[in-house]
Structure formats: C-alpha cells, structure tokens
Design a protein around this motif. Structure first.
Motif, mmCIF file in Angstrom:
data_model
loop_
_atom_site.group_PDB
_atom_site.id
_atom_site.type_symbol
_atom_site.label_atom_id
_atom_site.label_comp_id
_atom_site.label_asym_id
_atom_site.label_seq_id
_atom_site.Cartn_x
_atom_site.Cartn_y
_atom_site.Cartn_z
ATOM 1 N N VAL A 197 0.943 -1.293 0.015
ATOM 2 C CA VAL A 197 -0.030 -0.050 -0.152
ATOM 3 C C VAL A 197 0.839 1.344 -0.035
ATOM 4 O O VAL A 197 0.627 2.268 -0.689
ATOM 5 C CB VAL A 197 -0.938 0.072 1.327
ATOM 6 C CG1 VAL A 197 -1.567 1.414 1.337
ATOM 7 C CG2 VAL A 197 -1.920 -1.032 1.138
ATOM 8 N N GLN A 198 1.976 1.306 0.863
ATOM 9 C CA GLN A 198 2.876 2.454 0.802
ATOM 10 C C GLN A 198 3.798 2.641 -0.299
ATOM 11 O O GLN A 198 3.655 3.852 -0.921
ATOM 12 C CB GLN A 198 3.717 2.141 2.038
ATOM 13 C CG GLN A 198 3.255 2.275 3.302
ATOM 14 C CD GLN A 198 4.118 1.945 4.418
ATOM 15 O OE1 GLN A 198 5.290 1.365 4.139
ATOM 16 N NE2 GLN A 198 3.520 2.097 5.620
ATOM 17 N N ARG A 199 3.964 1.517 -1.147
ATOM 18 C CA ARG A 199 4.790 1.719 -2.552
ATOM 19 C C ARG A 199 3.427 2.218 -3.313
ATOM 20 O O ARG A 199 3.918 3.025 -4.267
ATOM 21 C CB ARG A 199 5.088 0.420 -2.863
ATOM 22 C CG ARG A 199 6.232 0.237 -3.728
ATOM 23 C CD ARG A 199 6.920 -1.048 -3.913
ATOM 24 N NE ARG A 199 6.115 -2.142 -3.835
ATOM 25 C CZ ARG A 199 6.287 -3.134 -3.198
ATOM 26 N NH1 ARG A 199 7.108 -3.221 -2.198
ATOM 27 N NH2 ARG A 199 5.084 -4.197 -3.376
ATOM 28 N N PHE A 200 2.371 1.916 -3.409
ATOM 29 C CA PHE A 200 1.314 2.180 -4.154
ATOM 30 C C PHE A 200 1.190 3.844 -4.246
ATOM 31 O O PHE A 200 0.926 4.561 -5.117
ATOM 32 C CB PHE A 200 0.121 1.582 -4.052
ATOM 33 C CG PHE A 200 -0.985 1.982 -5.128
ATOM 34 C CD1 PHE A 200 -1.017 1.684 -6.220
ATOM 35 C CD2 PHE A 200 -2.099 2.749 -4.367
ATOM 36 C CE1 PHE A 200 -2.227 2.047 -7.043
ATOM 37 C CE2 PHE A 200 -3.000 3.326 -5.350
ATOM 38 C CZ PHE A 200 -3.243 2.822 -6.662
ATOM 39 N N GLU A 201 0.909 4.149 -2.658
ATOM 40 C CA GLU A 201 0.722 5.656 -2.531
ATOM 41 C C GLU A 201 1.944 6.435 -2.955
ATOM 42 O O GLU A 201 1.647 7.593 -3.396
ATOM 43 C CB GLU A 201 0.346 5.598 -1.144
ATOM 44 C CG GLU A 201 -0.867 5.272 -0.766
ATOM 45 C CD GLU A 201 -1.362 5.517 0.780
ATOM 46 O OE1 GLU A 201 -0.354 5.613 1.461
ATOM 47 O OE2 GLU A 201 -2.538 5.110 1.082
ATOM 48 N N ARG A 202 2.962 5.902 -2.754
ATOM 49 C CA ARG A 202 4.378 6.789 -3.173
ATOM 50 C C ARG A 202 4.280 6.813 -4.609
ATOM 51 O O ARG A 202 4.738 7.737 -5.352
ATOM 52 C CB ARG A 202 5.619 5.989 -2.754
ATOM 53 C CG ARG A 202 6.274 6.448 -1.521
ATOM 54 C CD ARG A 202 7.708 6.034 -1.405
ATOM 55 N NE ARG A 202 7.764 4.535 -1.885
ATOM 56 C CZ ARG A 202 7.939 3.581 -1.114
ATOM 57 N NH1 ARG A 202 7.840 3.636 0.126
ATOM 58 N NH2 ARG A 202 8.592 2.539 -1.732
ATOM 59 N N ARG A 203 4.027 5.810 -5.266
ATOM 60 C CA ARG A 203 4.059 5.822 -6.794
ATOM 61 C C ARG A 203 2.973 6.572 -7.442
ATOM 62 O O ARG A 203 3.321 7.403 -8.507
ATOM 63 C CB ARG A 203 4.100 4.243 -7.268
ATOM 64 C CG ARG A 203 4.329 4.121 -8.683
ATOM 65 C CD ARG A 203 4.341 2.717 -9.287
ATOM 66 N NE ARG A 203 5.496 1.958 -8.698
ATOM 67 C CZ ARG A 203 5.547 0.502 -8.607
ATOM 68 N NH1 ARG A 203 4.525 -0.007 -8.932
ATOM 69 N NH2 ARG A 203 6.431 0.006 -7.991
ATOM 70 N N TYR A 204 1.708 6.568 -6.963
ATOM 71 C CA TYR A 204 0.577 7.229 -7.621
ATOM 72 C C TYR A 204 0.055 8.359 -6.704
ATOM 73 O O TYR A 204 -1.030 8.903 -6.961
ATOM 74 C CB TYR A 204 -0.415 6.293 -7.840
ATOM 75 C CG TYR A 204 0.115 5.173 -8.821
ATOM 76 C CD1 TYR A 204 0.179 5.519 -10.122
ATOM 77 C CD2 TYR A 204 0.255 3.929 -8.336
ATOM 78 C CE1 TYR A 204 0.765 4.736 -11.025
ATOM 79 C CE2 TYR A 204 0.547 2.875 -9.217
ATOM 80 C CZ TYR A 204 0.930 3.129 -10.596
ATOM 81 O OH TYR A 204 1.375 2.214 -11.358
ATOM 82 N N GLY A 205 0.606 8.792 -5.577
ATOM 83 C CA GLY A 205 0.349 10.110 -4.888
ATOM 84 C C GLY A 205 -0.985 9.691 -3.857
ATOM 85 O O GLY A 205 -1.663 10.946 -3.528
ATOM 86 N N GLY A 206 -1.159 8.701 -3.337
ATOM 87 C CA GLY A 206 -2.269 8.678 -2.304
ATOM 88 C C GLY A 206 -3.368 8.064 -2.905
ATOM 89 O O GLY A 206 -3.444 7.998 -3.809
#
Length: 86
Positions: free
Chosen positions: A71-80
C-alpha cells in the motif's frame, strides 16, 4: 444422440513432481507419454505444476503477504488514495 462425438475417458496418472505425488483418475485428457503404475499397468501421464500435495493452502505453508508495504509503495508511486485527496 450423436455417436462418436464424445472424447474417450480412460485412467490417467496426474503427477506432481515437486511433491512426489501421483494420482490415478479417469480423464479425457489426451497425452502420449506413459508411466508405470503400482498395479503394474502402463497409463498415460500428465505432469502438473501444483497439486493438493504442494499447494500452500492445503499444506499450511502459506507465505505472509506484506500488504502494508504494498500500500505504501502504491501511494508513493501514484500519490495517495482517493480518500486522502479530499
């Protein structure tokens, strides 16, 4: 009912080489490779990648998924997420 349209059902050995597991069951799968069974008969064989003897659900050796890291990697990649954008 039409004749000669159904595949032939015969005993086939399904073999999971990773677990050393073999199962003799009736099947219509077509294969040209054969193996020797414990009763002395020669049967067609199909090698499978996974069976109940090697599947993590049945063996109880499941891997732990790192969902928080994903989830953190997704949020870092796509901005939350949509909830935090408000």
């Amino acid at each position: 009912m039409r004749h000669d349209i159904h595949p032939v059902s015969r005993p086939v050995v399904f073999r999971d080489r990773t677990a050393g597991f073999e199962l003799l069951v009736p099947s219509t799968v077509d294969t040209h490779r054969t193996t020797q069974w414990t009763d002395g008969g020669t049967y067609p064989v199909v090698d499978v990648e996974i069976s109940s003897a090697s599947h993590p659900f049945y063996t109880g050796t499941s891997r732990v998924m790192d969902t928080a890291g994903r989830v953190q990697r997704f949020e870092r990649r796509y901005g939350g997420t949509a909830r935090t954008r408000g």
